[in-house]
Write a protein that holds these residues in place. Structure first.
Motif, PDB file in Angstrom:
ATOM      1  N   VAL A 126      10.107  -5.945  -3.975  1.00 44.84           N
ATOM      2  CA  VAL A 126       9.406  -4.671  -4.158  1.00 44.84           C
ATOM      3  C   VAL A 126       8.176  -4.606  -3.257  1.00 44.84           C
ATOM      4  CG1 VAL A 126       8.068  -3.272  -5.781  1.00 44.84           C
ATOM      5  CG2 VAL A 126      10.251  -4.239  -6.488  1.00 44.84           C
ATOM      6  N   VAL A 127       7.427  -5.716  -3.177  1.00 40.29           N
ATOM      7  CA  VAL A 127       6.235  -5.714  -2.320  1.00 40.29           C
ATOM      8  C   VAL A 127       6.633  -5.478  -0.869  1.00 40.29           C
ATOM      9  CG1 VAL A 127       4.319  -7.073  -1.431  1.00 40.29           C
ATOM     10  CG2 VAL A 127       4.901  -7.203  -3.846  1.00 40.29           C
ATOM     11  N   VAL A 128       7.668  -6.181  -0.407  1.00 32.13           N
ATOM     12  CA  VAL A 128       8.115  -6.008   0.980  1.00 32.13           C
ATOM     13  C   VAL A 128       8.601  -4.578   1.207  1.00 32.13           C
ATOM     14  CG1 VAL A 128       9.825  -6.736   2.692  1.00 32.13           C
ATOM     15  CG2 VAL A 128       8.680  -8.445   1.270  1.00 32.13           C
ATOM     16  N   ASP A 129       9.375  -4.055   0.267  1.00 32.54           N
ATOM     17  CA  ASP A 129       9.921  -2.707   0.430  1.00 32.54           C
ATOM     18  C   ASP A 129       8.844  -1.635   0.325  1.00 32.54           C
ATOM     19  OD1 ASP A 129      12.391  -3.836   0.730  1.00 32.54           O
ATOM     20  OD2 ASP A 129      13.099  -3.361  -1.285  1.00 32.54           O
ATOM     21  N   ALA A 130       7.758  -1.933  -0.378  1.00 31.29           N
ATOM     22  CA  ALA A 130       6.672  -0.958  -0.530  1.00 31.29           C
ATOM     23  C   ALA A 130       5.561  -1.159   0.490  1.00 31.29           C
ATOM     24  CB  ALA A 130       6.088  -1.052  -1.940  1.00 31.29           C
ATOM     25  N   SER A 131       5.687  -2.170   1.340  1.00 33.70           N
ATOM     26  CA  SER A 131       4.574  -2.535   2.219  1.00 33.70           C
ATOM     27  C   SER A 131       4.206  -1.426   3.204  1.00 33.70           C
ATOM     28  CB  SER A 131       4.900  -3.823   2.979  1.00 33.70           C
ATOM     29  OG  SER A 131       6.055  -3.653   3.797  1.00 33.70           O
ATOM     30  N   TYR A 132       5.178  -0.647   3.621  1.00 30.62           N
ATOM     31  CA  TYR A 132       4.853   0.483   4.499  1.00 30.62           C
ATOM     32  C   TYR A 132       4.223   1.614   3.702  1.00 30.62           C
ATOM     33  CZ  TYR A 132       5.444   4.559   7.502  1.00 30.62           C
ATOM     34  OH  TYR A 132       5.215   5.706   8.228  1.00 30.62           O
ATOM     35  N   MET A 133       4.754   1.854   2.500  1.00 29.65           N
ATOM     36  CA  MET A 133       4.314   3.018   1.723  1.00 29.65           C
ATOM     37  C   MET A 133       2.874   2.909   1.233  1.00 29.65           C
ATOM     38  SD  MET A 133       7.724   4.060  -0.422  1.00 29.65           S
ATOM     39  CE  MET A 133       8.096   2.410  -1.016  1.00 29.65           C
ATOM     40  N   VAL A 134       2.303   1.708   1.196  1.00 32.29           N
ATOM     41  CA  VAL A 134       0.923   1.583   0.713  1.00 32.29           C
ATOM     42  C   VAL A 134      -0.080   2.258   1.646  1.00 32.29           C
ATOM     43  CG1 VAL A 134       1.373  -0.549  -0.568  1.00 32.29           C
ATOM     44  CG2 VAL A 134       0.567  -0.687   1.797  1.00 32.29           C
ATOM     45  N   ILE A 135       0.339   2.525   2.895  1.00 28.95           N
ATOM     46  CA  ILE A 135      -0.565   3.189   3.836  1.00 28.95           C
ATOM     47  C   ILE A 135      -0.257   4.678   3.987  1.00 28.95           C
ATOM     48  CG2 ILE A 135      -0.880   1.039   5.129  1.00 28.95           C
ATOM     49  CD1 ILE A 135       0.882   2.294   7.353  1.00 28.95           C
ATOM     50  N   VAL A 136       0.755   5.181   3.251  1.00 28.25           N
ATOM     51  CA  VAL A 136       1.198   6.576   3.403  1.00 28.25           C
ATOM     52  C   VAL A 136       0.492   7.451   2.357  1.00 28.25           C
ATOM     53  CG1 VAL A 136       3.172   8.142   3.366  1.00 28.25           C
ATOM     54  CG2 VAL A 136       3.438   5.819   4.284  1.00 28.25           C
ATOM     55  N   PRO A 137      -0.368   8.398   2.775  1.00 32.86           N
ATOM     56  CA  PRO A 137      -1.169   9.175   1.816  1.00 32.86           C
ATOM     57  C   PRO A 137      -0.344   9.969   0.813  1.00 32.86           C
ATOM     58  CG  PRO A 137      -2.073   9.384   4.022  1.00 32.86           C
ATOM     59  CD  PRO A 137      -0.761   8.682   4.170  1.00 32.86           C
ATOM     60  N   ASN A 138       0.789  10.518   1.225  1.00 29.81           N
ATOM     61  CA  ASN A 138       1.571  11.361   0.327  1.00 29.81           C
ATOM     62  C   ASN A 138       2.454  10.575  -0.637  1.00 29.81           C
ATOM     63  OD1 ASN A 138       0.612  13.884   1.050  1.00 29.81           O
ATOM     64  ND2 ASN A 138       2.066  14.122   2.730  1.00 29.81           N
ATOM     65  N   VAL A 139       2.416   9.275  -0.570  1.00 27.20           N
ATOM     66  CA  VAL A 139       3.047   8.431  -1.582  1.00 27.20           C
ATOM     67  C   VAL A 139       1.952   8.014  -2.556  1.00 27.20           C
ATOM     68  CG1 VAL A 139       4.233   6.251  -2.036  1.00 27.20           C
ATOM     69  CG2 VAL A 139       4.830   7.575  -0.009  1.00 27.20           C
ATOM     70  N   CYS A 140       2.140   8.287  -3.833  1.00 33.08           N
ATOM     71  CA  CYS A 140       1.096   8.034  -4.850  1.00 33.08           C
ATOM     72  C   CYS A 140      -0.231   8.668  -4.421  1.00 33.08           C
ATOM     73  CB  CYS A 140       0.900   6.539  -5.081  1.00 33.08           C
ATOM     74  SG  CYS A 140       2.344   5.675  -5.696  1.00 33.08           S
ATOM     75  N   PRO A 141      -0.272   9.979  -4.246  1.00 35.91           N
ATOM     76  CA  PRO A 141      -1.468  10.632  -3.701  1.00 35.91           C
ATOM     77  C   PRO A 141      -2.702  10.537  -4.585  1.00 35.91           C
ATOM     78  CG  PRO A 141       0.110  12.265  -4.499  1.00 35.91           C
ATOM     79  CD  PRO A 141       0.816  10.939  -4.540  1.00 35.91           C
ATOM     80  N   ASP A 142      -2.551  10.106  -5.830  1.00 39.99           N
ATOM     81  CA  ASP A 142      -3.715   9.984  -6.711  1.00 39.99           C
ATOM     82  C   ASP A 142      -4.547   8.737  -6.422  1.00 39.99           C
ATOM     83  OD1 ASP A 142      -3.058  12.325  -8.025  1.00 39.99           O
ATOM     84  OD2 ASP A 142      -1.906  11.302  -9.586  1.00 39.99           O
ATOM     85  N   THR A 143      -4.003   7.816  -5.630  1.00 37.94           N
ATOM     86  CA  THR A 143      -4.759   6.608  -5.274  1.00 37.94           C
ATOM     87  C   THR A 143      -4.909   6.545  -3.754  1.00 37.94           C
ATOM     88  OG1 THR A 143      -2.696   5.328  -5.301  1.00 37.94           O
ATOM     89  CG2 THR A 143      -4.051   5.278  -7.290  1.00 37.94           C
ATOM     90  N   PRO A 144      -6.093   6.203  -3.255  1.00 37.89           N
ATOM     91  CA  PRO A 144      -6.316   6.187  -1.806  1.00 37.89           C
ATOM     92  C   PRO A 144      -5.408   5.156  -1.122  1.00 37.89           C
ATOM     93  CG  PRO A 144      -8.389   6.106  -3.000  1.00 37.89           C
ATOM     94  CD  PRO A 144      -7.310   5.881  -4.008  1.00 37.89           C
ATOM     95  N   PRO A 145      -4.791   5.508  -0.005  1.00 33.55           N
ATOM     96  CA  PRO A 145      -3.936   4.562   0.711  1.00 33.55           C
ATOM     97  C   PRO A 145      -4.752   3.458   1.379  1.00 33.55           C
ATOM     98  CG  PRO A 145      -4.227   6.539   2.013  1.00 33.55           C
ATOM     99  CD  PRO A 145      -4.884   6.807   0.683  1.00 33.55           C
ATOM    100  N   LEU A 146      -4.100   2.366   1.673  1.00 32.43           N
ATOM    101  CA  LEU A 146      -4.751   1.312   2.440  1.00 32.43           C
ATOM    102  C   LEU A 146      -4.943   1.769   3.877  1.00 32.43           C
ATOM    103  CD1 LEU A 146      -2.903  -1.979   1.342  1.00 32.43           C
ATOM    104  CD2 LEU A 146      -4.770  -0.785   0.211  1.00 32.43           C
ATOM    105  N   ALA A 147      -6.013   1.317   4.491  1.00 31.34           N
ATOM    106  CA  ALA A 147      -6.234   1.620   5.909  1.00 31.34           C
ATOM    107  C   ALA A 147      -5.288   0.818   6.791  1.00 31.34           C
ATOM    108  CB  ALA A 147      -7.684   1.330   6.286  1.00 31.34           C
ATOM    109  N   LYS A 148      -4.897  -0.354   6.299  1.00 28.24           N
ATOM    110  CA  LYS A 148      -3.970  -1.228   7.032  1.00 28.24           C
ATOM    111  C   LYS A 148      -3.292  -2.147   6.035  1.00 28.24           C
ATOM    112  CE  LYS A 148      -7.570  -4.661   8.036  1.00 28.24           C
ATOM    113  NZ  LYS A 148      -7.093  -5.648   7.058  1.00 28.24           N
TER     114      LYS A 148
END
Length: 250
Positions: A126-148
């Motif tokens: 799950v972490v590997v599959d979500a690793s790109y999405m943590v920087i995408v603003p429109n995924v889970c928009p209620d929490t700020p995305p990572l800068a990197k």
């Protein structure tokens, strides 16, 4: 004198005692250096007892996790999925993304997706599959995305297939071994009840010491014997990072 860059470090374990088993010594060393430590637990451990019901044991395991986190001043992130039923799906990914964003980590320790346990495998996947999405603003928009993205490191496993764990980095935890043992000792329901029961039923549980001091000593012997095992690949990596003189004393 070199200044230490303070990092945020997140370890994600599938079960409430996984992080203590797999990287607590390393986390303790980082904590002593002033880094900010987060421990995220995916499942609530609600099947981890031979005698207690799901609600009761899950409350106990969360309390034990908090006690272990307090030893190194780590913040606990409790995801509360059912034990043994962790899957890589949309719901799980969204919760993991929120957990990662809460910690804003520079460095992460995660399960290898080839581990023996399905919860371990899926937690890593799950972490590997979500690793790109943590920087995408429109995924889970209620929490700020990572800068990197953080640096992801796999915690060690003991399995050789489909290929063995690669010890790119080996950390000497001699100075933190007692804290690691204290962290495991905090998981009383697992170290002295559930895990012995899974290895031999009530007869094995009956062999466990009953006093707190004797239990801690019993656990210490087991952990130190296991932690001191070092194959040639670990040894080579240890020398690479510490030099032969230091490595010889580890």
């Amino acid at each position: 004198m070199d200044l230490v860059q303070i990092m945020k470090i997140l370890a994600i374990g599938a079960h409430p005692d996984d992080v203590e088993f797999l990287c607590a010594g390393t986390l303790a060393i980082y904590a002593a250096q002033g880094h900010e430590i987060f421990i995220a637990i995916a499942t609530n451990g609600n099947v981890g007892s031979p005698t207690l019901g799901k609600n009761e044991i899950s409350k106990i395991r969360k309390k034990e996790s908090l006690e272990a986190c307090n030893l190194i001043n780590a913040k606990l992130i409790w995801m509360n999925f059912d034990d043994e039923w962790l899957f890589d799906n949309k719901e799980t990914r969204l919760v993991f993304i929120d957990a990662i964003r809460e910690a804003q980590p520079d460095l992460m320790f995660i399960h290898n997706k080839f581990d023996y346990h399905p919860d371990h495998r899926n937690a890593g996947k799950v972490v590997v599959d979500a690793s790109y999405m943590v920087i995408v603003p429109n995924v889970c928009p209620d929490t700020p995305p990572l800068a990197k993205n953080p640096l992801f490191l796999y915690m060690e496993d003991r399995f050789d297939k489909p290929y063995p764990h690669q010890p790119d980095i080996v950390v000497a935890i001699d100075k933190a071994i007692e804290l690691k043992i204290d962290g495991l000792h905090a998981h009383t329901s697992q170290m002295y009840e559930w895990l012995p029961w899974t290895r031999g039923g009530d007869a094995s549980v009956a062999k466990i010491p009953t006093s707190d001091k004797e239990r801690r000593e019993w656990l210490s012997t087991r952990v130190k014997n296991r932690s001191s095992n070092m194959n040639s690949k670990k040894r080579t990596s240890l020398v690479k990072w510490y030099g032969k003189d230091v490595a010889d004393k580890v």
